[in-house]
Write a protein that holds these residues in place. Sequence first.
Motif, PDB file in Angstrom:
ATOM      1  N   TYR A   1       0.797  -1.224   0.000  1.00 49.54           N
ATOM      2  CA  TYR A   1       0.000   0.000   0.000  1.00 49.54           C
ATOM      3  C   TYR A   1       0.833   1.279   0.000  1.00 49.54           C
ATOM      4  CZ  TYR A   1      -3.752  -3.273   0.768  1.00 49.54           C
ATOM      5  OH  TYR A   1      -4.609  -4.338   0.651  1.00 49.54           O
ATOM      6  N   LYS A   2       2.077   1.174  -0.436  1.00 46.77           N
ATOM      7  CA  LYS A   2       2.914   2.361  -0.661  1.00 46.77           C
ATOM      8  C   LYS A   2       2.710   2.809  -2.103  1.00 46.77           C
ATOM      9  CE  LYS A   2       4.862   2.105   3.391  1.00 46.77           C
ATOM     10  NZ  LYS A   2       4.475   2.986   4.445  1.00 46.77           N
ATOM     11  N   GLN A   3       2.931   4.063  -2.377  1.00 46.19           N
ATOM     12  CA  GLN A   3       2.657   4.648  -3.684  1.00 46.19           C
ATOM     13  C   GLN A   3       3.337   3.888  -4.819  1.00 46.19           C
ATOM     14  OE1 GLN A   3       3.970   8.686  -4.190  1.00 46.19           O
ATOM     15  NE2 GLN A   3       2.650   9.006  -5.953  1.00 46.19           N
ATOM     16  N   LYS A   4       2.601   3.694  -5.894  1.00 45.80           N
ATOM     17  CA  LYS A   4       3.111   3.041  -7.101  1.00 45.80           C
ATOM     18  C   LYS A   4       3.162   4.091  -8.203  1.00 45.80           C
ATOM     19  CE  LYS A   4       1.991  -0.520 -10.451  1.00 45.80           C
ATOM     20  NZ  LYS A   4       0.983  -1.471 -10.898  1.00 45.80           N
ATOM     21  N   VAL A   5       4.338   4.300  -8.789  1.00 43.03           N
ATOM     22  CA  VAL A   5       4.468   5.315  -9.833  1.00 43.03           C
ATOM     23  C   VAL A   5       4.778   4.718 -11.199  1.00 43.03           C
ATOM     24  CG1 VAL A   5       5.078   7.203  -8.272  1.00 43.03           C
ATOM     25  CG2 VAL A   5       6.872   5.743  -9.213  1.00 43.03           C
ATOM     26  N   SER A   6       5.124   3.427 -11.249  1.00 39.27           N
ATOM     27  CA  SER A   6       5.420   2.795 -12.530  1.00 39.27           C
ATOM     28  C   SER A   6       5.285   1.288 -12.377  1.00 39.27           C
ATOM     29  CB  SER A   6       6.835   3.163 -12.996  1.00 39.27           C
ATOM     30  OG  SER A   6       7.790   2.626 -12.095  1.00 39.27           O
ATOM     31  N   GLY A   7       5.523   0.577 -13.465  1.00 38.99           N
ATOM     32  CA  GLY A   7       5.474  -0.875 -13.426  1.00 38.99           C
ATOM     33  C   GLY A   7       4.303  -1.410 -14.206  1.00 38.99           C
ATOM     34  N   CYS A   8       4.067  -2.703 -14.070  1.00 43.38           N
ATOM     35  CA  CYS A   8       2.965  -3.359 -14.775  1.00 43.38           C
ATOM     36  C   CYS A   8       1.623  -2.852 -14.252  1.00 43.38           C
ATOM     37  CB  CYS A   8       3.042  -4.872 -14.562  1.00 43.38           C
ATOM     38  SG  CYS A   8       4.423  -5.664 -15.415  1.00 43.38           S
ATOM     39  N   TYR A   9       0.646  -2.901 -15.136  1.00 45.68           N
ATOM     40  CA  TYR A   9      -0.745  -2.603 -14.803  1.00 45.68           C
ATOM     41  C   TYR A   9      -0.943  -1.119 -14.523  1.00 45.68           C
ATOM     42  CZ  TYR A   9       0.247  -7.495 -14.098  1.00 45.68           C
ATOM     43  OH  TYR A   9       0.744  -8.746 -14.244  1.00 45.68           O
ATOM     44  N   ARG A  10      -1.992  -0.800 -13.835  1.00 48.54           N
ATOM     45  CA  ARG A  10      -2.367   0.604 -13.664  1.00 48.54           C
ATOM     46  C   ARG A  10      -1.580   1.256 -12.528  1.00 48.54           C
ATOM     47  NH1 ARG A  10      -8.745  -0.314 -13.239  1.00 48.54           N
ATOM     48  NH2 ARG A  10      -7.996  -2.087 -12.050  1.00 48.54           N
ATOM     49  N   HIS A  11      -1.367   2.552 -12.675  1.00 51.07           N
ATOM     50  CA  HIS A  11      -0.785   3.369 -11.614  1.00 51.07           C
ATOM     51  C   HIS A  11      -1.418   4.754 -11.709  1.00 51.07           C
ATOM     52  CE1 HIS A  11       1.893   3.785 -15.100  1.00 51.07           C
ATOM     53  NE2 HIS A  11       2.045   5.025 -14.711  1.00 51.07           N
ATOM     54  N   GLY A  12      -1.212   5.563 -10.688  1.00 51.51           N
ATOM     55  CA  GLY A  12      -1.855   6.876 -10.648  1.00 51.51           C
ATOM     56  C   GLY A  12      -3.109   6.832  -9.801  1.00 51.51           C
ATOM     57  N   ARG A  13      -4.086   7.639 -10.169  1.00 50.67           N
ATOM     58  CA  ARG A  13      -5.309   7.792  -9.369  1.00 50.67           C
ATOM     59  C   ARG A  13      -6.247   6.601  -9.529  1.00 50.67           C
ATOM     60  NH1 ARG A  13      -5.344  10.767  -5.373  1.00 50.67           N
ATOM     61  NH2 ARG A  13      -7.428  11.563  -5.604  1.00 50.67           N
ATOM     62  N   TYR A  14      -6.895   6.245  -8.431  1.00 50.96           N
ATOM     63  CA  TYR A  14      -7.950   5.237  -8.400  1.00 50.96           C
ATOM     64  C   TYR A  14      -9.222   5.974  -8.034  1.00 50.96           C
ATOM     65  CZ  TYR A  14     -10.624   1.112  -6.948  1.00 50.96           C
ATOM     66  OH  TYR A  14     -11.581   0.133  -6.816  1.00 50.96           O
ATOM     67  N   LEU A  15     -10.089   6.178  -9.002  1.00 51.17           N
ATOM     68  CA  LEU A  15     -11.322   6.937  -8.801  1.00 51.17           C
ATOM     69  C   LEU A  15     -12.479   6.079  -9.292  1.00 51.17           C
ATOM     70  CD1 LEU A  15     -10.025  10.297 -10.308  1.00 51.17           C
ATOM     71  CD2 LEU A  15     -10.181   9.714  -7.883  1.00 51.17           C
ATOM     72  N   ILE A  16     -13.244   5.524  -8.377  1.00 49.67           N
ATOM     73  CA  ILE A  16     -14.338   4.632  -8.727  1.00 49.67           C
ATOM     74  C   ILE A  16     -15.580   5.037  -7.926  1.00 49.67           C
ATOM     75  CG2 ILE A  16     -15.163   2.240  -8.730  1.00 49.67           C
ATOM     76  CD1 ILE A  16     -12.856   2.554 -10.617  1.00 49.67           C
ATOM     77  N   ASN A  17     -16.729   4.992  -8.596  1.00 49.59           N
ATOM     78  CA  ASN A  17     -18.003   5.230  -7.931  1.00 49.59           C
ATOM     79  C   ASN A  17     -18.862   3.990  -8.064  1.00 49.59           C
ATOM     80  OD1 ASN A  17     -17.413   7.910  -7.244  1.00 49.59           O
ATOM     81  ND2 ASN A  17     -18.118   8.644  -9.222  1.00 49.59           N
ATOM     82  N   PHE A  18     -19.467   3.594  -6.958  1.00 46.62           N
ATOM     83  CA  PHE A  18     -20.376   2.468  -6.931  1.00 46.62           C
ATOM     84  C   PHE A  18     -21.732   2.921  -6.437  1.00 46.62           C
ATOM     85  CE2 PHE A  18     -16.281   0.273  -6.214  1.00 46.62           C
ATOM     86  CZ  PHE A  18     -16.379  -0.772  -7.129  1.00 46.62           C
ATOM     87  N   LYS A  19     -22.765   2.338  -6.989  1.00 44.64           N
ATOM     88  CA  LYS A  19     -24.105   2.499  -6.427  1.00 44.64           C
ATOM     89  C   LYS A  19     -24.266   1.403  -5.383  1.00 44.64           C
ATOM     90  CE  LYS A  19     -29.002   2.290  -7.517  1.00 44.64           C
ATOM     91  NZ  LYS A  19     -29.994   2.101  -8.574  1.00 44.64           N
ATOM     92  N   VAL A  20     -24.708   1.761  -4.184  1.00 47.28           N
ATOM     93  CA  VAL A  20     -24.995   0.779  -3.144  1.00 47.28           C
ATOM     94  C   VAL A  20     -26.403   0.270  -3.418  1.00 47.28           C
ATOM     95  CG1 VAL A  20     -25.218   0.333  -0.680  1.00 47.28           C
ATOM     96  CG2 VAL A  20     -23.483   1.957  -1.496  1.00 47.28           C
TER      97      VAL A  20
END
Length: 169
Positions: A116-135
Motif C-alpha cells: 500500500y505504498k505509492q506506485k508510480v510505474s510498473g505493470c498494470y495501472r498506476h496513478g489515481r484510483y477513482l471509482i463510484n459504486f451504487k450501493v
Amino acid sequence: MMNKKGLYFLLFTFNFLLLMLSCSRLPNVQGKGETFLQGVWNQDSIGNKEQMQSYTQHKFRFTCDSFYVDLVTYSKVNYYEEDCFNNGEWKEYAKGTYQVRNDTLMLIGDFTKANYKQKVSGCYRHGRYLINFKVKSWNAEQLQLENLSDQTEVKLNFKEKITCVQKAL
C-alpha cells in the motif's frame, strides 16, 4: 467624534472578529466514515465468469474513512506486455478515502504496491484510483454494489469487523 484612523481601526477589528468567529478549524484527525462499511468485505464469486473475456474480484477493507482494495484480474485477452500478462492473472492494489452520498459510494485514492505504498510505474495501472459504486443493497452479511462506469455487479460478503480508531493526519 472619531478620527479616520480610529474609524478604520474599529472597522478592521470588527471585521477581524467577525471572520474569526465565522471560521472553525477542522480537527486534525481522520473522519469516522460509515459504520455499516467498517470491516473486511470479499467478493467470493462472480456470476457467469466463464463467458467473460476478463473480470476482477475485489477485497475491500474499510477502516474509518479510509479504504484499501485488493483487485485480482483474470483475463483471456492480453492487454499488457508479455512480462506483465502473467498467464491472464494479476493483482493490483489501491488505497484512499471514501464518502457515501445518498446511494453512491465514492472511492478516491491511488494505485499502490502490495504494501500500500505509492506506485508510480510498473505493470498494470498506476496513478489515481477513482471509482463510484451504487450501493444497491446492504445487510450485516452482504454488500451489493454496482460499478457506475461499467455497470458490473460486485457482491461482497462480510468477513471481519473493524472498529474505527481515528488516527492523526
